[in-house]
Scaffold this active site. Structure first.
Site, mmCIF file in Angstrom:
data_model
loop_
_atom_site.group_PDB
_atom_site.id
_atom_site.type_symbol
_atom_site.label_atom_id
_atom_site.label_comp_id
_atom_site.label_asym_id
_atom_site.label_seq_id
_atom_site.Cartn_x
_atom_site.Cartn_y
_atom_site.Cartn_z
ATOM 1 N N GLU A 296 95.104 -0.608 69.398
ATOM 2 C CA GLU A 296 94.789 0.957 69.361
ATOM 3 C C GLU A 296 96.518 1.598 68.954
ATOM 4 O O GLU A 296 96.885 2.038 69.936
ATOM 5 C CB GLU A 296 94.021 1.306 70.352
ATOM 6 C CG GLU A 296 92.351 0.538 71.012
ATOM 7 C CD GLU A 296 91.636 1.509 70.041
ATOM 8 O OE1 GLU A 296 91.810 2.155 68.476
ATOM 9 O OE2 GLU A 296 90.470 0.662 69.938
ATOM 10 N N HIS B 146 92.524 -0.982 64.873
ATOM 11 C CA HIS B 146 92.244 -0.227 65.034
ATOM 12 C C HIS B 146 93.213 1.141 65.013
ATOM 13 O O HIS B 146 93.887 1.211 65.524
ATOM 14 C CB HIS B 146 91.694 0.024 66.383
ATOM 15 C CG HIS B 146 89.800 -1.334 65.767
ATOM 16 N ND1 HIS B 146 88.984 -0.743 65.427
ATOM 17 C CD2 HIS B 146 90.281 -2.065 66.290
ATOM 18 C CE1 HIS B 146 88.500 -1.659 65.135
ATOM 19 N NE2 HIS B 146 89.170 -2.578 65.367
ATOM 20 N N HIS C 33 86.567 -1.614 60.974
ATOM 21 C CA HIS C 33 85.759 -0.421 60.405
ATOM 22 C C HIS C 33 85.571 -0.778 58.839
ATOM 23 O O HIS C 33 86.561 -2.023 57.938
ATOM 24 C CB HIS C 33 85.807 0.646 61.015
ATOM 25 C CG HIS C 33 85.148 0.911 62.336
ATOM 26 N ND1 HIS C 33 85.215 0.577 62.538
ATOM 27 C CD2 HIS C 33 87.169 0.873 62.474
ATOM 28 C CE1 HIS C 33 85.722 1.161 64.183
ATOM 29 N NE2 HIS C 33 86.874 1.072 64.370
ATOM 30 N N GLU D 168 89.774 6.386 60.352
ATOM 31 C CA GLU D 168 90.094 5.084 61.044
ATOM 32 C C GLU D 168 89.824 3.657 59.879
ATOM 33 O O GLU D 168 91.247 3.000 59.660
ATOM 34 C CB GLU D 168 89.325 4.898 61.980
ATOM 35 C CG GLU D 168 90.438 3.488 62.750
ATOM 36 C CD GLU D 168 89.324 3.308 64.539
ATOM 37 O OE1 GLU D 168 88.463 4.431 64.705
ATOM 38 O OE2 GLU D 168 89.548 2.215 64.581
#
Ligand SMILES: [Zn+2]
Length: 321
Positions: free
Chosen positions: A283, A204, A112, A149
């Site tokens: 993650e 992430h 992101h 995030e």
């Protein structure tokens, strides 16, 4: 942040997607709210042979990450192959610990970006990720208290880059700040490819159900003819090494709501499908979970995450050098 919407193969029989303006707008909106896994649309077989980079990737990449393909050499580190023989002994630095990652190139992709949310026209562009058309990028998840995030992934990447460079590695980043836009997932893969990275990771933190806790590492699944086909095996081994190191060093549990024992395989992630170098996603925890959020927001924990990821890379590269 990357919930599946059905396996890619499950919708192929439904025929070519009909992406009218409404559909594209919906996908773009989904991309804004979610993560890389949201908003996918199955690609017809005829389109899968088209350029894998997809339209719009370059435009978006140029807005927030120009020059991101440039490898950054560790300050003070000798160029590959250079011997210190021409340095007078009297001034030569004493030999310190060996640099176990010297000569290795590692690509880090902090998921992101900080301004994605305010640039929907750019990050909502659809790009071809081989199995689907997806949003160029997404704005990512956040904790209930609003810790985003993108800030987590960037901070971890900076810490990890520092550690890897200290070990002699050349580190390539897909973005160099946390207030830009993109680049698209296609471009994020291309940056690692261009650098001929020995290993790569997309960092992430999930936006799963608040009751869910733990981490998972995602490896690419096999897709006939996809760019990542030659590196499926090494990527799986990288996933296992990262999983083992992360579990051992951070003490985090395997995810209790997705994957199996901290591992998963997916074919819907452009960053993996388009990678020609060994690459995984991680993650690191689940942001909406109160316990995970408390750790993810701790700088001390993020340093431990970086140490764990470095150990995972080292384990992998020890066996593949
Ligand atoms: Zn994410």
């Amino acid at each position: 942040m990357m919930r599946r919407r059905g396996r890619p193969g499950s919708t192929r029989a439904a025929g070519p997607p009909r992406l009218g303006l409404t559909g594209i707008a919906l996908l773009a909106t989904a991309g804004l709210a979610g993560c890389a896994g949201a908003g996918g649309t199955t690609l017809p077989a005829s389109a899968r042979s088209l350029s894998s980079t997809g339209a719009g990737a370059g435009a978006a990449a140029g807005t927030g990450a120009s020059g991101t393909g440039q490898a950054a050499r560790t300050p003070g580190a000798p160029p590959a192959g250079q011997r210190p023989g021409n340095v007078p002994l009297s001034t030569a630095a004493p030999t310190r610990t060996a640099q176990p990652l010297a000569g290795q190139v590692i690509a880090l992709d902090p998921g992101h970006n900080g301004a994605n949310w305010s640039h929907p026209a750019i990050i909502g562009q659809l790009v071809n990720v081989i199995t689907e058309w997806k949003a160029c990028d997404t704005s990512g998840a956040q904790t209930d208290a609003g810790y985003p995030e993108h800030a987590f992934t960037f901070d971890v990447a900076m810490r990890l880059a520092r550690l890897l460079r200290a070990e002699g590695a050349t580190v390539v980043l897909t973005r160099h700040n946390d207030d830009g836009v993109g680049p698209c997932v296609t471009q994020r893969a291309a940056i690692g490819n261009r650098a001929h990275a020995n290993a790569a990771i997309s960092i992430h933190a999930d936006g799963g159900p608040s009751s869910g806790t733990g981490f998972e590492v995602i490896a690419p699944g096999r897709i006939a003819g996809a760019p990542d086909a030659p590196v499926i095996g090494p990527s799986g081994r990288l996933a296992a090494d990262i999983r083992n190191a992360y579990h051992r060093i951070t003490g985090e549990p395997y995810s209790d709501y997705v994957g199996t024992r901290g591992l998963d395989v997916r074919t819907d992630l452009g960053g993996l499908n388009l990678s020609t170098v060994p690459k995984v996603f991680i993650e690191c925890g689940n942001m909406p979970n109160v316990g995970d959020a408390a750790r993810l927001t701790s700088p001390r924990f993020r340093e431990r995450v970086a140490v764990a990821l470095e150990a995972g890379f080292t384990a992998f590269l020890d066996r593949h050098s």
